[in-house]
Design a protein around this motif. Structure first.
Motif, mmCIF file in Angstrom:
data_model
loop_
_atom_site.group_PDB
_atom_site.id
_atom_site.type_symbol
_atom_site.label_atom_id
_atom_site.label_comp_id
_atom_site.label_asym_id
_atom_site.label_seq_id
_atom_site.Cartn_x
_atom_site.Cartn_y
_atom_site.Cartn_z
ATOM 1 N N UNK A 243 0.659 -1.197 0.028
ATOM 2 C CA UNK A 243 -0.041 0.124 0.112
ATOM 3 C C UNK A 243 0.906 1.269 0.019
ATOM 4 N N UNK A 244 2.158 0.936 0.322
ATOM 5 C CA UNK A 244 3.204 2.187 0.269
ATOM 6 C C UNK A 244 3.479 2.321 -1.117
ATOM 7 N N UNK A 245 3.903 1.164 -1.869
ATOM 8 C CA UNK A 245 4.349 1.358 -3.256
ATOM 9 C C UNK A 245 3.472 1.667 -3.873
ATOM 10 N N UNK A 246 1.935 1.376 -3.942
ATOM 11 C CA UNK A 246 1.019 1.725 -5.038
ATOM 12 C C UNK A 246 1.119 3.084 -5.211
ATOM 13 N N UNK A 247 0.916 3.883 -4.237
ATOM 14 C CA UNK A 247 0.911 5.634 -4.726
ATOM 15 C C UNK A 247 2.286 6.026 -5.341
ATOM 16 N N UNK A 263 -7.757 9.487 -6.565
ATOM 17 C CA UNK A 263 -9.133 8.906 -6.858
ATOM 18 C C UNK A 263 -8.848 7.429 -7.494
ATOM 19 N N UNK A 264 -7.901 7.439 -8.186
ATOM 20 C CA UNK A 264 -7.582 5.961 -8.785
ATOM 21 C C UNK A 264 -6.709 5.255 -7.863
ATOM 22 N N UNK A 265 -5.956 5.693 -6.760
ATOM 23 C CA UNK A 265 -5.514 5.119 -5.624
ATOM 24 C C UNK A 265 -6.526 4.478 -5.049
ATOM 25 N N UNK A 266 -7.505 5.111 -4.556
ATOM 26 C CA UNK A 266 -8.749 4.447 -3.724
ATOM 27 C C UNK A 266 -9.484 3.621 -4.528
ATOM 28 N N UNK A 267 -9.756 3.844 -5.685
ATOM 29 C CA UNK A 267 -10.204 2.726 -6.610
ATOM 30 C C UNK A 267 -9.277 1.291 -6.566
ATOM 31 N N UNK A 268 -8.233 1.555 -6.636
ATOM 32 C CA UNK A 268 -7.261 0.087 -6.760
ATOM 33 C C UNK A 268 -7.573 -0.452 -5.280
ATOM 34 N N UNK A 269 -7.235 0.236 -4.124
ATOM 35 C CA UNK A 269 -7.472 -0.234 -2.914
ATOM 36 C C UNK A 269 -8.671 -0.866 -2.745
ATOM 37 N N UNK A 270 -9.820 -0.426 -3.118
ATOM 38 C CA UNK A 270 -11.018 -0.975 -2.997
ATOM 39 C C UNK A 270 -11.202 -2.164 -3.759
ATOM 40 N N UNK A 271 -10.719 -2.241 -4.972
ATOM 41 C CA UNK A 271 -10.636 -3.452 -5.904
ATOM 42 C C UNK A 271 -9.830 -4.594 -5.300
ATOM 43 N N UNK A 272 -8.756 -4.299 -4.867
ATOM 44 C CA UNK A 272 -7.921 -5.211 -4.272
ATOM 45 C C UNK A 272 -8.418 -5.688 -3.115
ATOM 46 N N UNK A 273 -9.049 -5.142 -2.248
ATOM 47 C CA UNK A 273 -9.566 -5.728 -1.100
ATOM 48 C C UNK A 273 -10.565 -6.644 -1.400
ATOM 49 N N UNK A 274 -11.574 -6.203 -2.185
ATOM 50 C CA UNK A 274 -12.453 -6.800 -2.866
ATOM 51 C C UNK A 274 -12.374 -8.253 -3.342
ATOM 52 N N UNK A 275 -11.473 -8.023 -4.387
ATOM 53 C CA UNK A 275 -10.922 -9.443 -4.943
ATOM 54 C C UNK A 275 -10.162 -10.452 -3.910
#
Length: 297
Positions: A243-247, A263-275
């Motif tokens: 989560x530090x490397x993604x941004x 916004x893209x970062x939040x989208x990735x976080x949410x998608x990653x947690x859901x998957x």
């Protein structure tokens, strides 16, 4: 570029301490808290105030922060842990909201939204820990000490009691476990150890204010635990690193406008947690986790 990577490594170590300590109560005790940033903040404010007014020795800052945070967490945990499951989550959410209000309004102590500025670097045996590399070494040493402490606790009878409570509070109580006392002790230990991250953060950034300790921070720390793998020793560190490397990686996508990175970062976080919850609920490091064999991660 090198300075940027060292800064990223320092922050990853700090967030790893927070994730490891939160994992102690989520992964091993089944206590879901969304108020971990509060203890991060208490450690940071305590360390900053002592460093500004009294001493910069790390051997004073760390114990003082742990003591203050431990006492505060004890007062807060005693009533909150008498409720279960989703009720405790709601209580923790309320605590987080109250704490942010206190941090922002208690201006004589916290500086309010203006925060505390000019926090001096910590010293170790009179040697000033100033450069990012020196802070990285300090943060890494503290992270390793925290991991060693939690590893020992989890392998002790106290750790086995925690896991018994996580699996079934009723069954643990039926065999004589003092469930409220054990859960309270776990929260106090977790909060005290988390305060060490606050001290390192304060002396490294040299400025703190309430914006670093909001609900978003608590959610981020919880995401690190879940994505990395709750109930494993190494999982929270993996989660923090990811989560530090993604941004940081997103900043290299030149086709992505800088205003859309958040916004893209939040989208990735949410998608990653859901998957992850669908296909790998144990988290990245929790694939082979089995009951009673998850200590080593």
């Amino acid at each position: 570029m090198t300075a940027y990577l060292i800064n990223l490594a320092v922050l990853t170590c700090i967030y790893s301490i927070l994730a490891v300590t939160l994992n102690f109560i989520i992964g091993y005790a089944g206590i879901f808290s969304v108020a971990h940033a509060v203890f991060f903040a208490i450690g940071a404010y305590t360390g900053a105030l002592i460093a500004i007014h009294y001493s910069t020795s790390i051997f004073i800052l760390i114990p003082a922060a742990m003591l203050v945070t431990g006492v505060v967490s004890l007062v807060l945990a005693l009533p909150a842990l008498r409720v279960r499951g989703e009720y405790f989550v709601a209580a923790a959410l309320g605590l987080q909201m109250v704490a942010v209000t206190v941090f922002s309004q208690w201006k004589s102590v916290t500086g309010g939204f203006g925060g505390l500025i000019g926090i001096p670097p910590a010293t170790v045996f009179g040697f000033s820990v100033q450069s990012p590399v020196q802070v990285l070494v300090l943060a890494l040493v503290i992270l390793l000490l925290v991991m060693a402490a939690i590893r020992q606790l989890v392998r002790s009878s106290f750790g086995r009691s925690l896991m018994a409570i996580r699996d079934s509070e009723s069954a643990a109580a039926a065999v004589g476990k003092n469930v409220p006392a054990i859960k309270t002790a776990a929260v106090v230990i977790s909060a005290s150890l988390a305060s060490t991250a606050g001290v390192v953060y304060a002396v490294y950034i040299s400025f703190i204010n309430v914006e670093s300790f909001t609900l978003d921070m608590s959610v981020l720390i919880m995401a690190m635990v879940i994505i990395g793998g709750a109930g494993t020793l190494i999982g929270p560190i993996v989660g923090a690193a990811v989560l530090m490397a993604v941004p940081a990686a997103l900043t290299y996508l030149h086709f992505l406008p800088s205003t859309d990175v958040g916004s893209f970062q939040q989208l990735l976080y949410g998608l990653a947690m859901t998957l992850l919850m669908i296909f790998r609920p144990g988290g990245i490091a929790g694939k082979h986790k089995r009951s009673g064999e998850n200590v080593d991660g």
